[in-house]
Design a protein around this motif. Structure first.
Motif: not given
Ligand code: C2O
Ligand code: CU
Ligand code: CU
Length: 378
Positions: A144, A88, A137, A203, A206, A142, A110, A139
């Motif tokens: 997920y 992200d 992942n 996801d 979110s 974040r 994030t 990120s």
């Protein structure tokens, strides 16, 4: 440059002690001696990991072996075996922006735009057959909760076949799966009966759509049938190496008080000059990670993998899809995890220790990291 998930000597592990100066070259060579899995690499510079990963220095390393080559799984790279690095990002006037506030350092950075392999809103066209995804992942912070959704908003079930460092022994049927930063999974999704189907990878946490998947290509790569048994894992605690007097090490995650508080493990922040743990080689240990805080963390170790035996002091809380080799484990707010781990192959000196840390990169960079040596005797 650190090879996350790779078993390699500590002097080429690419941790905070192996800095590559501007203009310099870093050469690491070793014998790959571990099971087939999906690993990744990223820089590990003291205090700068978050910024450098965020700005794009991250990629996958796929390990194949005789066992994985022989399994009847999709394995045509880019066609039915598809790597997905999910991240992200914040874009400011078209530029990647990394300028976390104090608040964003505390809670992890994030961002609103999700990207897959560097692209925004990608569309993947797949064959009408079983498709394997290797998901990282990537990120900074974040977590997920991935699901594959059909055009009628129904979750499509899939089979998780691997955790961070190896295949699961048997595939586990899932309709969603949580991944915290640095964790990997491999899944197989059966699109055999979905000719002209449209799906999305979402996801759930979110409610964001990550990628479109259109089943619109005739199947030309070999059809596969999910093997009943994928591999055999050594679980330490169930087997002969079980030892009731096993060393238990405890790691409590924390933060010092105040606006400019530092993150800590067992009350201390990362200090390059301090060896926090000395671990004997070839000895099975239990490591217990305690997250007494009201926020999510995770815990990653270098050098080897571990096997989760308890969540919140109960083995019944370990889901089937986590009963595999892992190097990173998610810790929900106010929770704990116990795993068994065995250091093998390489000993270290005090000048080239391995690291353990929270892989929320803002936490890692702000103290939630420690160092360990692997020794012939301690
Ligand atoms: Cu992705 Cu210290 O690691
Ligand atoms: Cu690592
Ligand atoms: Cu953390």
């Amino acid at each position: 440059m650190h090879n996350h998930g790779m078993h390699l000597p500590s002097n080429i592990d690419g941790g905070v002690h192996q800095v590559i100066e501007a203009g310099d070259t870093f050469i690491a060579s070793w014998t790959v001696n571990q099971k087939a899995c999906t690993n990744w690499y990223h820089p590990h510079l003291m205090g700068k990991t978050a910024a450098q990963v965020y700005k794009g220095l991250a990629g996958l390393v796929i390990i194949n072996d005789i066992e994985s080559n022989a399994l009847d799984l999709p394995k045509t790279y880019g066609i039915d075996d598809i790597p997905l690095i999910i991240q992200d990002k914040v874009f400011n006037a078209g530029q990647l922006d990394y300028s976390p506030s104090r608040q964003q350092i505390t809670h992890g950075y994030t961002a609103e735009t999700l990207i897959v392999n560097g692209g925004i809103n990608p569309i993947l066209s797949v064959e009408t057959k079983q498709i394997r995804f290797r998901i990282l992942n990537g990120s900074n912070a974040r977590v997920y909760n991935f699901a594959i959704i059909d055009s009628g908003s129904t979750r499509k079930s899939f089979t998780q076949i691997a955790t961070d460092n190896a295949f699961l022994e048997q595939g586990v049927s899932m309709t969603s799966v949580k991944l915290s930063p640095a964790e990997r999974i491999e899944i197989v999704v059966d699109f055999t009966n979905d000719d002209n189907g449209n799906f999305t990878l979402n996801d759930l946490d979110s409610s964001k759509e990550i990628m479109q998947i259109n089943v619109d290509r005739p199947s030309v790569t070999p059809t596969t049938t999910m093997p009943a048994q994928l591999t055999t894992l050594s679980k330490f605690h169930l087997a002969d190496d079980f030892n009731i007097n096993m060393m238990l090490r405890s790691f409590t995650l924390g933060r010092t008080r105040g606006m400019n508080g530092r993150f800590t493990i067992n009350g201390v922040s990362m200090d390059r000059a301090v060896i926090n743990q000395r671990v004997p080689i070839n000895t099975v240990e239990i490591w217990e990670i305690i997250n007494p805080m009201g926020m999510v963390h995770n815990f990653h170790i270098h050098a080897t993998h571990f096997f989760i035996i308890e969540r919140d002091d109960d083995s019944a809380n370990v889901p089937a899809n986590e009963k595999g080799y892992k190097d990173t484990v998610r810790l929900e707010p106010n929770s704990s995890v116990k795993f068994v781990v065995k250091m093998v192959d390489y000993t270290t000196t005090d000048t080239t220790p391995y690291m353990f840390h929270c892989h929320i990169l803002e936490h890692e960079d702000h103290g939630m990291m420690g160092q360990f040596t692997v020794q012939q005797s301690v």
